[in-house]
Write a protein that holds these residues in place. Sequence first.
Motif, mmCIF file in Angstrom:
data_model
loop_
_atom_site.group_PDB
_atom_site.id
_atom_site.type_symbol
_atom_site.label_atom_id
_atom_site.label_comp_id
_atom_site.label_asym_id
_atom_site.label_seq_id
_atom_site.Cartn_x
_atom_site.Cartn_y
_atom_site.Cartn_z
ATOM 1 N N THR A 1 37.886 39.670 43.547
ATOM 2 C CA THR A 1 37.391 40.730 42.665
ATOM 3 C C THR A 1 38.509 41.630 42.146
ATOM 4 O O THR A 1 38.516 41.988 40.961
ATOM 5 N N TYR A 2 39.455 41.980 43.023
ATOM 6 C CA TYR A 2 40.399 43.042 42.678
ATOM 7 C C TYR A 2 41.866 42.638 42.578
ATOM 8 O O TYR A 2 42.659 43.380 41.983
ATOM 9 N N LEU A 3 42.276 41.513 43.153
ATOM 10 C CA LEU A 3 43.705 41.250 43.339
ATOM 11 C C LEU A 3 44.173 39.922 42.751
ATOM 12 O O LEU A 3 43.380 39.012 42.522
ATOM 13 N N HIS A 4 45.489 39.856 42.554
ATOM 14 C CA HIS A 4 46.165 38.599 42.232
ATOM 15 C C HIS A 4 47.570 38.656 42.831
ATOM 16 O O HIS A 4 48.056 39.734 43.182
ATOM 17 N N LEU A 5 48.201 37.500 42.947
ATOM 18 C CA LEU A 5 49.576 37.441 43.442
ATOM 19 C C LEU A 5 50.532 37.674 42.278
ATOM 20 O O LEU A 5 50.399 37.055 41.218
ATOM 21 N N ASP A 6 51.500 38.561 42.494
ATOM 22 C CA ASP A 6 52.494 38.823 41.458
ATOM 23 C C ASP A 6 53.683 37.866 41.602
ATOM 24 O O ASP A 6 53.647 36.930 42.411
ATOM 25 N N ASP A 7 54.734 38.122 40.836
ATOM 26 C CA ASP A 7 55.924 37.266 40.857
ATOM 27 C C ASP A 7 56.619 37.254 42.213
ATOM 28 O O ASP A 7 57.331 36.308 42.532
ATOM 29 N N GLU A 8 56.434 38.317 42.975
ATOM 30 C CA GLU A 8 57.053 38.414 44.296
ATOM 31 C C GLU A 8 56.123 37.911 45.394
ATOM 32 O O GLU A 8 56.378 38.118 46.575
ATOM 33 N N LYS A 9 55.029 37.289 44.982
ATOM 34 C CA LYS A 9 54.038 36.726 45.906
ATOM 35 C C LYS A 9 53.378 37.796 46.772
ATOM 36 O O LYS A 9 53.043 37.577 47.924
ATOM 37 N N GLU A 10 53.196 38.972 46.177
ATOM 38 C CA GLU A 10 52.464 40.060 46.832
ATOM 39 C C GLU A 10 51.152 40.265 46.086
ATOM 40 O O GLU A 10 51.091 40.119 44.861
ATOM 41 N N TYR A 11 50.118 40.621 46.835
ATOM 42 C CA TYR A 11 48.853 40.936 46.198
ATOM 43 C C TYR A 11 48.958 42.300 45.532
ATOM 44 O O TYR A 11 49.413 43.269 46.139
ATOM 45 N N VAL A 12 48.539 42.352 44.272
ATOM 46 C CA VAL A 12 48.494 43.592 43.501
ATOM 47 C C VAL A 12 47.174 43.631 42.741
ATOM 48 O O VAL A 12 46.483 42.613 42.618
ATOM 49 N N LEU A 13 46.849 44.785 42.217
ATOM 50 C CA LEU A 13 45.597 44.952 41.475
ATOM 51 C C LEU A 13 45.601 44.149 40.181
ATOM 52 O O LEU A 13 46.647 43.992 39.535
ATOM 53 N N ASN A 14 44.438 43.698 39.791
ATOM 54 C CA ASN A 14 44.281 42.961 38.536
ATOM 55 C C ASN A 14 44.425 43.858 37.320
ATOM 56 O O ASN A 14 44.716 43.372 36.230
ATOM 57 N N GLU A 15 44.174 45.135 37.492
ATOM 58 C CA GLU A 15 44.118 46.029 36.337
ATOM 59 C C GLU A 15 44.620 47.426 36.671
ATOM 60 O O GLU A 15 44.700 47.813 37.829
ATOM 61 N N SER A 16 44.947 48.138 35.616
ATOM 62 C CA SER A 16 45.258 49.566 35.703
ATOM 63 C C SER A 16 44.337 50.259 34.722
ATOM 64 O O SER A 16 44.072 49.710 33.656
ATOM 65 N N PRO A 17 43.878 51.434 35.019
ATOM 66 C CA PRO A 17 44.084 52.191 36.248
ATOM 67 C C PRO A 17 43.412 51.523 37.446
ATOM 68 O O PRO A 17 42.594 50.617 37.296
#
Length: 162
Positions: free
Chosen positions: A85-101
């Motif tokens: 629902t809320y997250l995806h893996l970024d380039d550094e393979k860390e979970y971050v939010l799908n959207e801002s704010p």
Amino acid sequence: MDIVAFEKKAKNKFQDNKSFLKKLKRKKPNNLDDITKRFHDEAFEEIDCLECANCCKTTSPAFYQKDIERLSQKLKMSTKEFINTYLHLDDEKEYVLNESPCPFLGADNLCIVYDSRPKACREYPHTDHKRQYQILNKSINNTLVCPAVFIIVERLREYYKF
């Protein structure tokens, strides 16, 4: 707080601040942690996070497994459902939010999951931690997001004068 004026000023000073922080990291002054902490405390007497919330409006913290588990429990979701629902893996393979704010930021700039917020949110902007020289690379990017970090770096420049 005029966030647009802050962002313009921060962008204009970015290269100077970046050069300064690189020098500061190389020199590694003995009193850096104490001075940074003093400027941190002063800056947060001037800046009201609840008035600003620019970090929550523009960036995502890293979400670690414990954060995901804690927030999933708070929201009565499975960890898989929370991630989907809320997250995806970024380039550094860390979970971050799908959207801002941040989807957990209320209209009043209050965090609706404050007691369960991620570790990165709890510690942001990291300017009151020990071994500041290790996170100066983070601080340069945070000067573009957090008015308090910008103030701290400006005061460090005045203090160290190199």
